[in-house]
Write an enzyme that holds these catalytic residues in place. Structure first.
Site, short mmCIF file in Angstrom:
data_model
loop_
_atom_site.label_atom_id
_atom_site.label_comp_id
_atom_site.label_asym_id
_atom_site.label_seq_id
_atom_site.Cartn_x
_atom_site.Cartn_y
_atom_site.Cartn_z
N LEU A 155 0.77 -1.19 -0.03
CA LEU A 155 0.02 -0.20 0.06
C LEU A 155 0.81 1.38 -0.04
O LEU A 155 1.94 1.38 0.62
CB LEU A 155 -0.83 -0.13 1.18
N HIS A 156 0.49 2.21 -0.76
CA HIS A 156 1.12 3.53 -0.87
C HIS A 156 0.23 4.54 -1.07
O HIS A 156 -0.71 4.35 -1.98
CB HIS A 156 2.45 3.64 -1.65
#
Ligand SMILES: [Zn+2]
Length: 197
Positions: A155-156
């Site tokens: 996730l980013h």
């Protein structure tokens, strides 16, 4: 032809390499402008294309925190999450806020990770505004490859500063983003202004 000033305000460009007069150097001028994009070489040579083994061993977001800040382009480190420059920025100053943990989906973040990703996002917006005078932001997470995530396994949260007129003909017609500042310089600038814990 386009110039540095076409991308955002010239005032947000803190550091521009000094241009030496052409008569000092070898070569003959012609009718073309040149746009130097050294960051494209890393892209073309396939760097950072992870083969996901589920453990994150090939994941650039797992690798970056283990490198020194300059090498990994890390801007700031929290307890559960960190801020890193995007190697393929949509705009100058495009950072990403990532949990240290190799986790894909937003609902799977712990409460501590959720809070720190949010707090680092807010700080990134303040720092980018101070440093660059940007006028707006695009914030967001692409969840899953189908939604456009380049590295779906980790996730980013994207934080992309925006300026009036930053979307000119180059990306639309030429599929090329003009970036007036090198990544190392952007990183130093943001890290310098980032509030110390
Ligand atoms: Zn990872």
């Amino acid at each position: 032809m386009t110039t540095v000033g076409d991308v955002g305000d010239a005032s947000d460009v803190e550091h521009v390499e000094e241009v030496r007069p052409g008569w000092e150097l070898a070569g003959a001028a012609d009718g073309f402008e040149r746009l130097w994009t050294p960051h494209r070489l890393a892209y073309l040579s396939g760097e950072n294309k992870p083969a996901d083994d589920g453990a994150g061993s090939q994941c650039p977001f797992c690798r970056a925190p283990g490198q020194d800040d300059e090498t990994g382009l890390t801007v700031a480190r929290g307890e559960h999450a960190f801020v890193v420059l995007n190697l393929y920025p949509y705009n100058t100053g495009h950072v990403m806020v990532c949990p240290y943990r190799h986790v894909s989906l937003y609902p799977d973040l712990t409460a501590e990770e959720t809070l720190e990703v949010a707090e680092l996002t807010k700080t990134a917006m303040r720092v980018l505004t101070d440093v660059s005078g940007c006028q707006g932001f695009n914030l967001g997470m692409n969840q899953g490859s189908v939604a456009g995530a380049g590295i779906a396994a980790h996730l980013h949260q994207h934080v992309v500063p925006r300026w009036g007129g930053d979307a000119n003909f180059m990306p639309v017609v030429g599929r090329t983003k003009v970036l007036p500042q090198l990544l190392g310089d952007t990183r130093s600038l943001l890290a310098e202004v980032w509030p110390k814990a």
